[in-house]
Design a protein around this motif. Structure first.
Motif, PDB file in Angstrom:
ATOM      1  N   ALA A   2       0.850  -1.185   0.000  1.00 43.68           N
ATOM      2  CA  ALA A   2       0.000   0.000   0.000  1.00 43.68           C
ATOM      3  C   ALA A   2       0.888   1.237   0.000  1.00 43.68           C
ATOM      4  O   ALA A   2       1.749   1.390   0.868  1.00 43.68           O
ATOM      5  CB  ALA A   2      -0.903  -0.005   1.225  1.00 43.68           C
ATOM      6  N   VAL A   3       0.684   2.101  -0.984  1.00 43.28           N
ATOM      7  CA  VAL A   3       1.521   3.289  -1.131  1.00 43.28           C
ATOM      8  C   VAL A   3       0.660   4.532  -1.011  1.00 43.28           C
ATOM      9  O   VAL A   3      -0.408   4.625  -1.620  1.00 43.28           O
ATOM     10  CB  VAL A   3       2.256   3.280  -2.487  1.00 43.28           C
ATOM     11  N   ILE A   4       1.143   5.493  -0.227  1.00 44.80           N
ATOM     12  CA  ILE A   4       0.493   6.792  -0.105  1.00 44.80           C
ATOM     13  C   ILE A   4       1.484   7.868  -0.538  1.00 44.80           C
ATOM     14  O   ILE A   4       2.699   7.636  -0.521  1.00 44.80           O
ATOM     15  CB  ILE A   4       0.007   7.069   1.333  1.00 44.80           C
ATOM     16  N   VAL A   5       0.978   9.017  -0.916  1.00 45.54           N
ATOM     17  CA  VAL A   5       1.846  10.156  -1.224  1.00 45.54           C
ATOM     18  C   VAL A   5       1.610  11.185  -0.125  1.00 45.54           C
ATOM     19  O   VAL A   5       0.480  11.541   0.173  1.00 45.54           O
ATOM     20  CB  VAL A   5       1.553  10.756  -2.609  1.00 45.54           C
ATOM     21  N   LEU A  53       6.275  12.698  -1.444  1.00 45.85           N
ATOM     22  CA  LEU A  53       6.980  11.432  -1.240  1.00 45.85           C
ATOM     23  C   LEU A  53       5.996  10.282  -1.361  1.00 45.85           C
ATOM     24  O   LEU A  53       4.954  10.277  -0.682  1.00 45.85           O
ATOM     25  CB  LEU A  53       7.612  11.385   0.147  1.00 45.85           C
ATOM     26  N   ALA A  54       6.298   9.303  -2.200  1.00 43.05           N
ATOM     27  CA  ALA A  54       5.523   8.063  -2.251  1.00 43.05           C
ATOM     28  C   ALA A  54       6.127   7.142  -1.207  1.00 43.05           C
ATOM     29  O   ALA A  54       7.318   6.823  -1.252  1.00 43.05           O
ATOM     30  CB  ALA A  54       5.597   7.437  -3.638  1.00 43.05           C
ATOM     31  N   GLU A  61       8.884   3.242   4.295  1.00 45.44           N
ATOM     32  CA  GLU A  61       9.990   3.434   3.353  1.00 45.44           C
ATOM     33  C   GLU A  61       9.592   4.397   2.242  1.00 45.44           C
ATOM     34  O   GLU A  61       8.511   4.289   1.663  1.00 45.44           O
ATOM     35  CB  GLU A  61      10.400   2.097   2.733  1.00 45.44           C
ATOM     36  N   VAL A  62      10.478   5.352   1.935  1.00 42.60           N
ATOM     37  CA  VAL A  62      10.259   6.287   0.830  1.00 42.60           C
ATOM     38  C   VAL A  62      10.654   5.576  -0.464  1.00 42.60           C
ATOM     39  O   VAL A  62      11.783   5.101  -0.596  1.00 42.60           O
ATOM     40  CB  VAL A  62      11.063   7.585   1.022  1.00 42.60           C
ATOM     41  N   LEU A  63       9.726   5.520  -1.403  1.00 45.90           N
ATOM     42  CA  LEU A  63       9.909   4.760  -2.635  1.00 45.90           C
ATOM     43  C   LEU A  63      10.174   5.645  -3.845  1.00 45.90           C
ATOM     44  O   LEU A  63      10.838   5.227  -4.789  1.00 45.90           O
ATOM     45  CB  LEU A  63       8.653   3.925  -2.912  1.00 45.90           C
ATOM     46  N   ALA A  64       9.625   6.845  -3.819  1.00 45.02           N
ATOM     47  CA  ALA A  64       9.719   7.762  -4.955  1.00 45.02           C
ATOM     48  C   ALA A  64       9.410   9.165  -4.455  1.00 45.02           C
ATOM     49  O   ALA A  64       8.921   9.341  -3.333  1.00 45.02           O
ATOM     50  CB  ALA A  64       8.730   7.355  -6.050  1.00 45.02           C
ATOM     51  N   LEU A  65       9.693  10.157  -5.287  1.00 47.14           N
ATOM     52  CA  LEU A  65       9.403  11.538  -4.903  1.00 47.14           C
ATOM     53  C   LEU A  65       9.211  12.403  -6.120  1.00 47.14           C
ATOM     54  O   LEU A  65       9.567  12.030  -7.233  1.00 47.14           O
ATOM     55  CB  LEU A  65      10.524  12.103  -4.030  1.00 47.14           C
ATOM     56  N   TYR A  66       8.620  13.558  -5.876  1.00 44.37           N
ATOM     57  CA  TYR A  66       8.567  14.580  -6.917  1.00 44.37           C
ATOM     58  C   TYR A  66       8.708  15.954  -6.287  1.00 44.37           C
ATOM     59  O   TYR A  66       8.411  16.153  -5.116  1.00 44.37           O
ATOM     60  CB  TYR A  66       7.286  14.487  -7.761  1.00 44.37           C
TER      61      TYR A  66
END
Length: 163
Positions: A2-5, A53-54, A61-66
């Motif tokens: 499950a991923v949240i931003v 941050l995704a 855990e931080v998986l991705a960012l913009y």
């Protein structure tokens, strides 16, 4: 998974810097050549209109960012710009799509009218395909607009989406 931003905070600086620097080191997508440090990274992410941050909702855990910010000032201040970074070992899992969609919504929320990318490397077919699927319009090609790490120049394809 499950991923949240969520919005960037200093407690995530290390992970965000690591992901950003991974893309900078690769040298094939971001124009930056200097890696962020603990100090410059935190300042950089906080200086944006929004840094998203995704995050894996279970592990944190931080998986991705913009990053999202104005592309220009004054009479062009309604145009935004963004950059996206996904951990190399997690690419292909639609995290890029998640953060681009979140970024589009956030840009609208912040009052921007356009999201523009100045320098999408033409060879970055995965990003270009994603942007096309989401409705971005390619504006043409700038021959030799991006210098690769080996010194060769490759084309860039600016693009935008109306918000």
């Amino acid at each position: 998974m499950a991923v949240i931003v969520k919005e960037y905070s200093a407690e995530n600086a290390g992970a965000a810097i690591e992901i950003w620097n991974e893309v900078v080191r690769a040298g094939d997508a971001f124009p930056q050549e200097e890696e962020l440090t603990e100090t410059t990274g935190d300042e950089f992410f906080k200086a944006q209109s929004f840094t998203g941050l995704a995050v894996d909702e279970n592990s944190g855990e931080v998986l991705a960012l913009y990053i999202l910010h104005a592309n220009n000032v004054g009479r062009c201040g309604h145009i935004s710009n963004a950059s996206y970074a996904v951990r190399k070992n997690l690419r292909g899992r639609h995290l890029g799509e998640l953060i681009v969609k979140h970024c589009i919504a956030k840009a609208r929320e912040l009052g921007f009218r356009i999201l523009q990318f100045n320098a999408v490397v033409a060879r970055n077919v995965h990003a270009r395909n994603l942007y096309r699927r989401l409705g971005f319009i390619e504006l043409g090609t700038i021959p030799g607009g991006f210098r690769m790490p080996d010194g060769n120049f490759v084309d860039i394809v600016p693009q935008y989406i109306s918000l």
